[in-house]
Design an enzyme around this catalytic site. Sequence first.
Site, PDB file in Angstrom:
ATOM      1  N   LYS A  16      44.619  38.242  29.472  1.00 31.22           N
ATOM      2  CA  LYS A  16      43.589  36.521  29.924  1.00 31.22           C
ATOM      3  C   LYS A  16      42.554  35.750  29.511  1.00 31.22           C
ATOM      4  CE  LYS A  16      41.331  36.938  33.181  1.00 31.22           C
ATOM      5  NZ  LYS A  16      40.681  37.545  34.136  1.00 31.22           N
ATOM      6  N   PRO A 101      40.659  47.017  26.377  1.00 33.75           N
ATOM      7  CA  PRO A 101      39.377  47.682  26.808  1.00 33.75           C
ATOM      8  C   PRO A 101      39.249  47.414  28.347  1.00 33.75           C
ATOM      9  CG  PRO A 101      38.462  45.859  25.173  1.00 33.75           C
ATOM     10  CD  PRO A 101      40.190  45.951  25.096  1.00 33.75           C
ATOM     11  N   ALA A 103      37.239  46.880  32.152  1.00 35.98           N
ATOM     12  CA  ALA A 103      37.021  45.784  32.443  1.00 35.98           C
ATOM     13  C   ALA A 103      35.694  45.074  31.649  1.00 35.98           C
ATOM     14  CB  ALA A 103      35.333  46.856  32.918  1.00 35.98           C
ATOM     15  N   GLY A 105      36.515  41.432  31.286  1.00 31.74           N
ATOM     16  CA  GLY A 105      37.094  40.023  32.013  1.00 31.74           C
ATOM     17  C   GLY A 105      37.724  39.898  30.768  1.00 31.74           C
ATOM     18  N   GLY A 108      42.319  43.143  32.078  1.00 33.81           N
ATOM     19  CA  GLY A 108      43.481  44.218  31.869  1.00 33.81           C
ATOM     20  C   GLY A 108      44.446  45.226  32.928  1.00 33.81           C
ATOM     21  N   ALA A 111      46.357  42.556  34.792  1.00 38.32           N
ATOM     22  CA  ALA A 111      47.753  42.377  34.311  1.00 38.32           C
ATOM     23  C   ALA A 111      48.377  43.665  34.256  1.00 38.32           C
ATOM     24  CB  ALA A 111      47.610  41.791  32.011  1.00 38.32           C
ATOM     25  N   ASP A 143      42.605  38.907  40.184  1.00 36.48           N
ATOM     26  CA  ASP A 143      43.212  37.914  38.971  1.00 36.48           C
ATOM     27  C   ASP A 143      44.866  38.451  38.919  1.00 36.48           C
ATOM     28  OD1 ASP A 143      40.780  36.659  37.938  1.00 36.48           O
ATOM     29  OD2 ASP A 143      40.630  38.476  36.884  1.00 36.48           O
TER      30      ASP A 143
END
Length: 347
Positions: A16, A101, A103, A105, A108, A111, A143
Amino acid sequence: MAAPDILNGAVPARAKVNLFLHVGDKRDDGFHPLQSLAVFTASGDSLRAEEGSGLSLEIDGPFAAGLQKEQDNLVLRAARALGEAAARPADARLILTKNLPVASGIGGGSADAAAALRALCALWKLDWDEGRLREIGASLGSDIPVCVPSLPSFMEGRGEIVTPVESFPRLALLLVNPRVAVPTRDVFSALTQRSGVGAILPRGRLRDCADLLRFLETTRNDLEAPARALQPVIGEVLSALAALPGALFTRMSGSGATCFAIFPDDDSCARAIGGFSRPPCPNSTSRMKRRARISARELRPALPVKSAQWADLSSERRELGRAAGKQDCKFNKRVRRKNRRCPRGRT
Ligand code: C5P
């Protein structure tokens, strides 16, 4: 709910990217109200759900090590929450391939959790609508709701109010992660200047890349300044991206540290990936040069070049806009002007 997208037997957990992020004053519950436009790349993590007795999670992929130590992660919490809401045992064997990766932004973990909800709905034959899954997701993280549909969407509230954008252009997007983890909570704690949440959102008016850029120029990522204060390398990545020939727009995503650049087309984006491993300006500090090389090299295994450079933000279910390369020449002119002012290798 419609059957989830299946990619080699797995549900995709797309990265995202927050194209902008405005934050308001802290609420009584400790969260901040926000406004954001989230878009999703073609590639990312993927998750498979198979029959199992009890609940288990196996993690593979290039970023698996970052999660192995966690006793309990968002994927398991999402599975348990769904089992509880469905009043059934959370039995499943989950296999997560971690390509993004942690943490960083780009949502991950969120999602992955959203993919678990979708995959388990299919495995457990729950005919639930997306709204119900978004509610379960919201109880686990701000998120996750937007990651349930994984379509270009405006986010409001603390993230749980999700409004998909009517139509959205394809974008050539380059993501760069400098491999520093920035915990979201720390970034919000360091936030001092906020745009507030009064921006008028162009719902349904983002026909092409030029439209989108016009809107983005009126916005910010409020979390960029505090994230840069915590990890100055973010500023170096942004400068390196902005100096790449053809880069139309650069910004940090979410709470960082991943940054992105928008290019007019996939060819210029592909060329920029090559250029990113070289220092963009001769007066860059040697630390920055080293970082730039590291970032580009490390990005490649994380986000395969083809899909990373060309982020399909429209998804199969959205009408494709015009090819970005043929769009508003005003922006291309601006880039040419910028490149004249700053020919390759100069500030
Ligand atoms: O919801 P999530 O677990 O992703 O949030 C992590 C942290 O980020 C929260 O504990 C909070 O400190 C901060 N946050 C916030 N306002 C939001 C989202 C997150 O303050 N809208």
